[in-house]
Design a protein around this motif. Sequence first.
Motif, PDB file in Angstrom:
ATOM      1  N   PRO A 176       0.801  -1.229   0.000  1.00 29.97           N
ATOM      2  CA  PRO A 176       0.000   0.000   0.000  1.00 29.97           C
ATOM      3  C   PRO A 176       0.831   1.275   0.000  1.00 29.97           C
ATOM      4  O   PRO A 176       0.350   2.327  -0.432  1.00 29.97           O
ATOM      5  N   SER A 177       2.074   1.205   0.463  1.00 29.84           N
ATOM      6  CA  SER A 177       2.942   2.388   0.452  1.00 29.84           C
ATOM      7  C   SER A 177       3.278   2.840  -0.954  1.00 29.84           C
ATOM      8  O   SER A 177       3.694   3.981  -1.168  1.00 29.84           O
ATOM      9  N   GLY A 178       3.116   1.941  -1.937  1.00 31.34           N
ATOM     10  CA  GLY A 178       3.467   2.265  -3.320  1.00 31.34           C
ATOM     11  C   GLY A 178       4.850   1.821  -3.710  1.00 31.34           C
ATOM     12  O   GLY A 178       5.181   1.754  -4.901  1.00 31.34           O
ATOM     13  N   ASN A 179       5.699   1.497  -2.735  1.00 34.13           N
ATOM     14  CA  ASN A 179       7.060   1.043  -3.010  1.00 34.13           C
ATOM     15  C   ASN A 179       7.044  -0.466  -3.239  1.00 34.13           C
ATOM     16  O   ASN A 179       6.786  -1.232  -2.316  1.00 34.13           O
ATOM     17  N   ALA A 180       7.349  -0.882  -4.468  1.00 33.99           N
ATOM     18  CA  ALA A 180       7.237  -2.302  -4.829  1.00 33.99           C
ATOM     19  C   ALA A 180       8.506  -3.097  -4.544  1.00 33.99           C
ATOM     20  O   ALA A 180       8.563  -4.290  -4.877  1.00 33.99           O
ATOM     21  N   GLU A 181       9.504  -2.487  -3.947  1.00 34.57           N
ATOM     22  CA  GLU A 181      10.739  -3.223  -3.670  1.00 34.57           C
ATOM     23  C   GLU A 181      10.463  -4.326  -2.647  1.00 34.57           C
ATOM     24  O   GLU A 181       9.958  -4.056  -1.550  1.00 34.57           O
ATOM     25  N   PRO A 182      10.773  -5.584  -2.979  1.00 36.00           N
ATOM     26  CA  PRO A 182      10.521  -6.690  -2.044  1.00 36.00           C
ATOM     27  C   PRO A 182      11.337  -6.522  -0.762  1.00 36.00           C
ATOM     28  O   PRO A 182      12.508  -6.154  -0.794  1.00 36.00           O
ATOM     29  N   PHE A 208       5.048 -11.744  -7.469  1.00 40.46           N
ATOM     30  CA  PHE A 208       5.057 -10.338  -7.863  1.00 40.46           C
ATOM     31  C   PHE A 208       4.742  -9.459  -6.666  1.00 40.46           C
ATOM     32  O   PHE A 208       3.862  -9.775  -5.853  1.00 40.46           O
ATOM     33  N   VAL A 209       5.450  -8.336  -6.575  1.00 35.09           N
ATOM     34  CA  VAL A 209       5.140  -7.315  -5.581  1.00 35.09           C
ATOM     35  C   VAL A 209       4.574  -6.117  -6.339  1.00 35.09           C
ATOM     36  O   VAL A 209       5.195  -5.611  -7.282  1.00 35.09           O
ATOM     37  N   ILE A 210       3.402  -5.666  -5.925  1.00 39.32           N
ATOM     38  CA  ILE A 210       2.672  -4.625  -6.636  1.00 39.32           C
ATOM     39  C   ILE A 210       2.781  -3.303  -5.882  1.00 39.32           C
ATOM     40  O   ILE A 210       2.421  -3.217  -4.703  1.00 39.32           O
ATOM     41  N   GLY A 211       3.277  -2.286  -6.572  1.00 38.63           N
ATOM     42  CA  GLY A 211       3.335  -0.936  -6.010  1.00 38.63           C
ATOM     43  C   GLY A 211       2.807   0.059  -7.018  1.00 38.63           C
ATOM     44  O   GLY A 211       1.935  -0.257  -7.814  1.00 38.63           O
ATOM     45  N   ASP A 212       3.368   1.268  -7.026  1.00 36.01           N
ATOM     46  CA  ASP A 212       2.886   2.300  -7.939  1.00 36.01           C
ATOM     47  C   ASP A 212       3.394   2.117  -9.365  1.00 36.01           C
ATOM     48  O   ASP A 212       2.727   2.516 -10.312  1.00 36.01           O
ATOM     49  N   GLY A 213       4.566   1.545  -9.538  1.00 35.51           N
ATOM     50  CA  GLY A 213       5.126   1.377 -10.871  1.00 35.51           C
ATOM     51  C   GLY A 213       4.876  -0.003 -11.428  1.00 35.51           C
ATOM     52  O   GLY A 213       3.855  -0.632 -11.144  1.00 35.51           O
ATOM     53  N   PRO A 215       5.025  -3.940 -11.732  1.00 34.10           N
ATOM     54  CA  PRO A 215       5.163  -5.003 -10.732  1.00 34.10           C
ATOM     55  C   PRO A 215       6.576  -5.567 -10.736  1.00 34.10           C
ATOM     56  O   PRO A 215       7.195  -5.717 -11.799  1.00 34.10           O
ATOM     57  N   VAL A 216       7.087  -5.867  -9.561  1.00 34.61           N
ATOM     58  CA  VAL A 216       8.434  -6.446  -9.450  1.00 34.61           C
ATOM     59  C   VAL A 216       8.308  -7.964  -9.415  1.00 34.61           C
ATOM     60  O   VAL A 216       7.575  -8.524  -8.592  1.00 34.61           O
ATOM     61  N   SER A 217       9.005  -8.623 -10.340  1.00 34.08           N
ATOM     62  CA  SER A 217       8.997 -10.082 -10.444  1.00 34.08           C
ATOM     63  C   SER A 217      10.211 -10.642  -9.715  1.00 34.08           C
ATOM     64  O   SER A 217      11.356 -10.325 -10.058  1.00 34.08           O
ATOM     65  N   MET A 218       9.958 -11.484  -8.712  1.00 33.72           N
ATOM     66  CA  MET A 218      11.085 -12.103  -8.009  1.00 33.72           C
ATOM     67  C   MET A 218      11.783 -13.130  -8.882  1.00 33.72           C
ATOM     68  O   MET A 218      12.987 -13.352  -8.744  1.00 33.72           O
TER      69      MET A 218
END
Length: 224
Positions: A176-182, A208-213, A215-218
């Motif tokens: 929810p913070s918007g920061n998608a960094e795992p 996947f981690v979902i933020g504002d940008g 999605p970050v794929s592990m």
Amino acid sequence: MRIQEWPSAERPREKLLARGATTLSDAELLALILGSGVRGHDAVGTARRLLNEHGPLHALLEQPPARLLRMRGIGKARACALKAALELAARSQMAELERGSAVTDPPSAGRYLAQKLRGRPHEVFAALFLNSRHGVIGYEELFQGTVDGAEVHPREVVRQALQHNAAAVIVGHNHPSGNAEPSPADRAVTQRLKQALALIDVRLLDHFVIGDGKPVSMAMRGWI
């Protein structure tokens, strides 16, 4: 100047019909959904103002209806149209995934999870369950938490995988913070999930981690 007085090639509707939807800006696409502007502003001007005050685009579209209704230029009909457009996009993405081929493309799964999870006020952990050909056979939101965390129980993911008779799983959760960094905790639970699912011969394909940008794929980071 009203949009009807613009050169034909620059009007959003004519531009879309002649050159395709991808040639339109976010404001022009939003203007087509709004249909008209507010006093003193045409639809494109109204759309630009909404994006400047409440954007970017995904942030505006993901607002709950009650908040949309408080924005100048959006009434009940427009709020419903915006939410319907977002839901149509999510269902279209799901239909694409259900055909199977799209799941071999990690960004497609990430985009679908982002449409489902981005903008939630608390963390939600969800899973896509896949068959042996990586076609989607189910989507489940398994755990809900607070603004900064959700407790994930691998045995429940395993139970759901067995219930769906899945051969593989893709999981994702939002920040929810918007920061998608795992976080280190995100990486740790990924390894626990991978090990637990392996015991029943089910592969964990990605987290996947979902933020504002984007999605970050592990998996793309080499962490799975």
